[in-house]
Design an enzyme around this catalytic site. Structure first.
Site, PDB file in Angstrom:
ATOM      1  N   LYS A  46       8.673  67.670  25.370  1.00  0.00           N
ATOM      2  CA  LYS A  46      10.105  66.733  26.435  1.00  0.00           C
ATOM      3  C   LYS A  46       9.374  67.398  27.512  1.00  0.00           C
ATOM      4  CE  LYS A  46      14.337  65.039  29.690  1.00  0.00           C
ATOM      5  NZ  LYS A  46      15.362  64.622  28.765  1.00  0.00           N
ATOM      6  N   SER A 120      17.175  60.115  30.540  1.00  0.00           N
ATOM      7  CA  SER A 120      15.716  60.618  30.808  1.00  0.00           C
ATOM      8  C   SER A 120      14.755  61.129  29.942  1.00  0.00           C
ATOM      9  CB  SER A 120      16.110  62.209  31.846  1.00  0.00           C
ATOM     10  OG  SER A 120      16.526  63.228  31.111  1.00  0.00           O
ATOM     11  N   SER A 148      20.777  62.343  27.701  1.00  0.00           N
ATOM     12  CA  SER A 148      19.455  62.087  27.769  1.00  0.00           C
ATOM     13  C   SER A 148      18.872  61.614  26.735  1.00  0.00           C
ATOM     14  CB  SER A 148      18.347  63.056  28.993  1.00  0.00           C
ATOM     15  OG  SER A 148      19.284  63.114  30.188  1.00  0.00           O
TER      16      SER A 148
END
Lengths: 436, 94
Positions: A46, A120, A148
């Site tokens: 990420k 996210s 997330s």
């Protein structure tokens, strides 16, 4: 590896799962530790987790051009064991969102490009699904503050594991909310999650909130004897409710229904107060001085910082910085931030009480299936925040949780996620084969 | 509690953000809606409840006081666009 690199680029043109794709996959493979536990394993990271010399922006324009001079501890541990780092996955700016739409590179759902991957960690979930469909082995390192990892895992039909708070080092993670942030893992199978878990977990002296497992050991007992579904979370679309009950019956035979009224009533506002309060202090460092976007040096300090921050932050980041600045301001701090910290204790205690009786507590991961971008646009900020109603509880309490697929919606054929929550340090229960 | 545009302006100044008139208006509406929701926690009976600043008990661990390599000056400056004589260069202070 060259083929993989090309494939990733092709996928990315259509789906926006990466902010950066590394161009040295072949070289990494050549130099990888052949005796490592992860030799040759392709792993995406990420964007908010630092990878040395690879642009790391946390999905933000304000960190444009920032190339860390060090690896996050988690990344270093993966590389030491022979993993190949594919690149940085797209996300909401600094993790501020549930649909990965608050950013410059919006990932599209692998099942339907007009829909969100969730957020996210949207890019991580999307690429995990896509590479799984192509039968390419891959794991993604994601991150969760309020859901997330679980949310995008549910929307993309993959496994998303969030560890007990403090189990994975946060060194090299761009902070959102320090007391909430947890790096975690996504994959298309539980075995790979467990393998990566064993490599990255454990104490790190560079992270002051890292758990010392010698003093607070993990419970090695992974057995699951008794489970309960949180009754209030079944007030969702009947199709989602049905999928959850059917999955639980198939895996465990019997289950209880329990009520968690404090979590139900207070978790979402409590989470958002703490999250925005912490975020607003963390984002103070982004001011165009030491790294990232900069402007011509003109005016005073305040004028310069204001100019850079106003120009480069997304509207949602501005909103959360503003809310957090407010909840910490003199006159409001006691009523919001400190009160929320007390309510957090009540929430943790309510979960702890339930874990005296149950090994796992279960709910749907999300109240909906992946929504269309056109529907997300119509939501107010508060309606957006309410979408996290299932996931903020375990995140606020730092409890390990796992989102798995529980089937597909009949009409749109979209994945439905089921979330298993375990007690602190009982992460092995989430890797039990029963949850496969 | 009612949030007005004056308060929003004060918060923005503290947060080092400049808002357009439209943002100011939008934030006023959104803030009132969100803060009303945040206010739900006021009902919780927190008498005799201690704050949790972390979800799990974290013990301070202090490392041995041994000199170790840290970020070099070159590395620290690597990402800064404005620099002068091996220092970060910022806007005028006075």
């Amino acid at each position: 590896m060259k083929d993989l690199q090309k494939k990733l680029k092709d996928i990315n043109k259509e789906y926006n799962y990466f902010n950066v794709i590394c161009d040295d996959l072949q070289e990494q493979y050549k130099n990888a530790n052949k005796k490592g536990k992860l030799y040759g394993m392709p792993i995406s990271i990420k964007d908010c987790v630092c990878v040395k010399d690879v642009e790391t922006r946390g999905g933000s324009k304000i960190l444009e051009g920032y190339k860390p001079t060090f690896n996050a501890t988690v990344v270093q541990r993966l590389i030491d064991q022979g993993a190949i780092i594919l690149g940085k996955t797209s996300q909401d700016e600094f993790g501020f969102g549930s649909f990965s739409t608050h950013t410059y590179n919006i990932p599209k759902n692998p099942f339907d490009k007009t829909r969100s991957c969730g957020g996210s960690s949207g890019g991580s979930a999307g690429i995990t699904r896509k590479l799984s469909d192509l039968k390419i082995k891959h794991v993604s390192i994601a991150e969760s503050t309020g859901g997330s990892i679980a949310c995008p895992a549910a929307f993309c039909g993959v496994y998303g594991y969030t560890p007990t708070y403090g189990l994975f080092s946060r060194y090299g993670l761009l902070d959102y909310g320090n007391s909430l942030d947890k790096i975690g893992i996504m994959a298309d199978n539980l075995k790979d999650i467990k393998t990566v878990f064993e490599v990255v977990k454990g104490y790190d002296e560079k992270d002051s909130t890292s758990l010392n497992l010698e003093k607070t050991p993990l419970n090695k007992d992974d057995s699951i004897k008794k489970v309960a579904i949180i009754k209030e979370t079944l007030n969702v679309d009947p199709e989602i409710k049905e999928a959850i009950i059917k999955t639980v019956k198939a895996k465990f035979g019997s289950y209880d229904e329990i009520s968690l009224p404090i979590v139900e009533k207070y978790a979402t506002p409590c989470y958002y107060i703490i999250a925005v309060s912490e975020a607003s202090t963390n984002l103070a460092k982004y001011c165009g001085l030491r790294y990232g976007a900069a402007e011509e040096l003109k005016g005073t300090f305040d004028e310069y910082f204001t100019k850079v921050r106003t120009k480069y932050f997304e509207p949602e980041s501005k909103r959360r910085i503003m809310l957090g600045t407010f909840t910490r301001m003199a006159g409001y701090r006691d009523a919001f931030y400190l009160k929320a910290a007390k309510v957090r204790t009540m929430i943790i205690n309510e979960y702890k009480k339930a874990f005296q009786k149950y090994d796992l507590i279960i709910s749907p991961t999300m109240p909906i299936v992946a929504p269309k971008f056109s529907d997300i646009e119509k939501l107010t900020p508060l309606q957006n925040y309410m979408m996290d109603i299932m996931t903020v509880g375990p995140n606020l309490a730092g409890l390990p949780h796992l989102s798995c697929n529980a089937g597909y919606s009949k009409k749109e054929k979209l994945p439905i996620g089921i979330m298993y929550i375990a007690n602190h340090l009982n992460d092995y229960k989430l890797m039990n084969d029963k949850l496969k | 509690m009612k949030v007005d545009q004056e308060l929003i302006k004060r918060v923005a100044k503290n947060a080092r953000l400049e808002l357009t008139d439209k943002e100011l208006k939008d934030f006023e509406k959104q803030f009132n809606e969100i803060l009303e929701y945040f206010n739900l926690i006021q009902d919780a009976d927190t008498k005799n409840v201690k704050e949790s600043f972390h979800p799990i008990e974290i013990k301070n661990h202090l490392r041995e006081d041994i000199i170790k390599d840290s970020l070099s000056q070159d590395d620290a400056l690597k990402n800064a666009r404005h620099q002068s004589n091996n220092y970060f260069k910022g806007p005028k202070a006075i």
